[in-house]
Design a protein around this motif. Structure first.
Motif, short mmCIF file in Angstrom:
data_model
loop_
_atom_site.label_atom_id
_atom_site.label_comp_id
_atom_site.label_asym_id
_atom_site.label_seq_id
_atom_site.Cartn_x
_atom_site.Cartn_y
_atom_site.Cartn_z
N SER A 54 0.83 -1.22 0.00
CA SER A 54 0.00 0.00 0.00
C SER A 54 0.86 1.26 0.00
CB SER A 54 -0.95 0.01 1.20
OG SER A 54 -0.21 0.00 2.40
N GLU A 55 2.13 1.11 0.38
CA GLU A 55 3.03 2.27 0.43
C GLU A 55 4.45 1.83 0.09
OE1 GLU A 55 4.26 5.82 3.54
OE2 GLU A 55 2.67 4.43 4.06
N VAL A 56 5.10 2.60 -0.76
CA VAL A 56 6.48 2.32 -1.17
C VAL A 56 7.22 3.65 -1.20
CG1 VAL A 56 7.96 1.39 -2.99
CG2 VAL A 56 5.70 0.39 -2.62
N GLU A 57 8.48 3.62 -0.78
CA GLU A 57 9.29 4.84 -0.88
C GLU A 57 10.68 4.48 -1.41
OE1 GLU A 57 9.05 6.31 3.16
OE2 GLU A 57 11.00 5.47 3.62
N PHE A 58 11.30 5.48 -2.01
CA PHE A 58 12.66 5.31 -2.52
C PHE A 58 13.35 6.66 -2.53
CE2 PHE A 58 10.02 6.06 -6.26
CZ PHE A 58 10.74 7.00 -6.98
#
Length: 168
Positions: A89-93
């Motif tokens: 539901s949530e991804v960061e980079f």
């Protein structure tokens, strides 16, 4: 309205300490002919450029966040794959060459894109359609310009996303 533009940094151009109006002349659009792209590639390893993502008058990222554009686009595509296929539901980079964090949240048919300074909410389908279309053009032109198959993995990732969302 969602706008996504992918730009390459012109060969030999120094960007340090330029204002936004001066920055625009430092890049070329990925939609330029192959000869123009080939002529403006500084290196076949460090592909510098920028991605501009705007929703209406709100810019999430733009020319000031230029850097290693091939890797940045690959990170965006990987994040979309995690949301789509791994049901995250949530991804960061982080951008590959600067401390800029991008956060993507999936929520009921929308994608919320955030940096420390900006946030936009876009419908999932137009976002996937636009970023995959622009990225496909970018990676195919790089493969042709560099006479390589180096970006085939990214191209396959794009095609997988486009197939899943029935965008072909």
């Amino acid at each position: 309205m969602l706008q996504i533009n992918i730009l390459l940094k012109k060969k030999g151009v120094k960007i340090k300490n330029k204002g936004l109006s001066q920055l625009e002349s430092c890049f070329i659009s990925i939609s330029e002919p192959i000869e123009e792209i080939r002529k403006n590639l500084e290196s076949d390893f460090y592909i510098e450029g920028a991605i501009s993502i705007k929703q209406g008058n709100t810019e999430l990222i733009g020319l000031k966040e230029w850097g290693l554009i091939d890797q940045t686009l690959s990170y965006f595509l990987s994040a979309l794959c995690e949301i789509t296929f791994e049901k995250q539901s949530e991804v960061e980079f982080l951008f590959p060459d600067q401390p800029l964090k991008i956060n993507l949240k999936s929520k009921e048919g929308y994608i919320i894109l955030m940096t420390e300074k900006n946030k936009i909410t876009v419908s999932l389908m137009p976002f996937v359609s636009e970023i995959t279309e622009q990225s496909l053009l970018f990676f195919e032109k790089l493969n042709l310009s560099l006479n390589t198959q180096r970006y085939n993995e990214e191209i396959m990732m794009i095609k997988k996303l486009r197939d899943f969302y029935q965008l072909n």
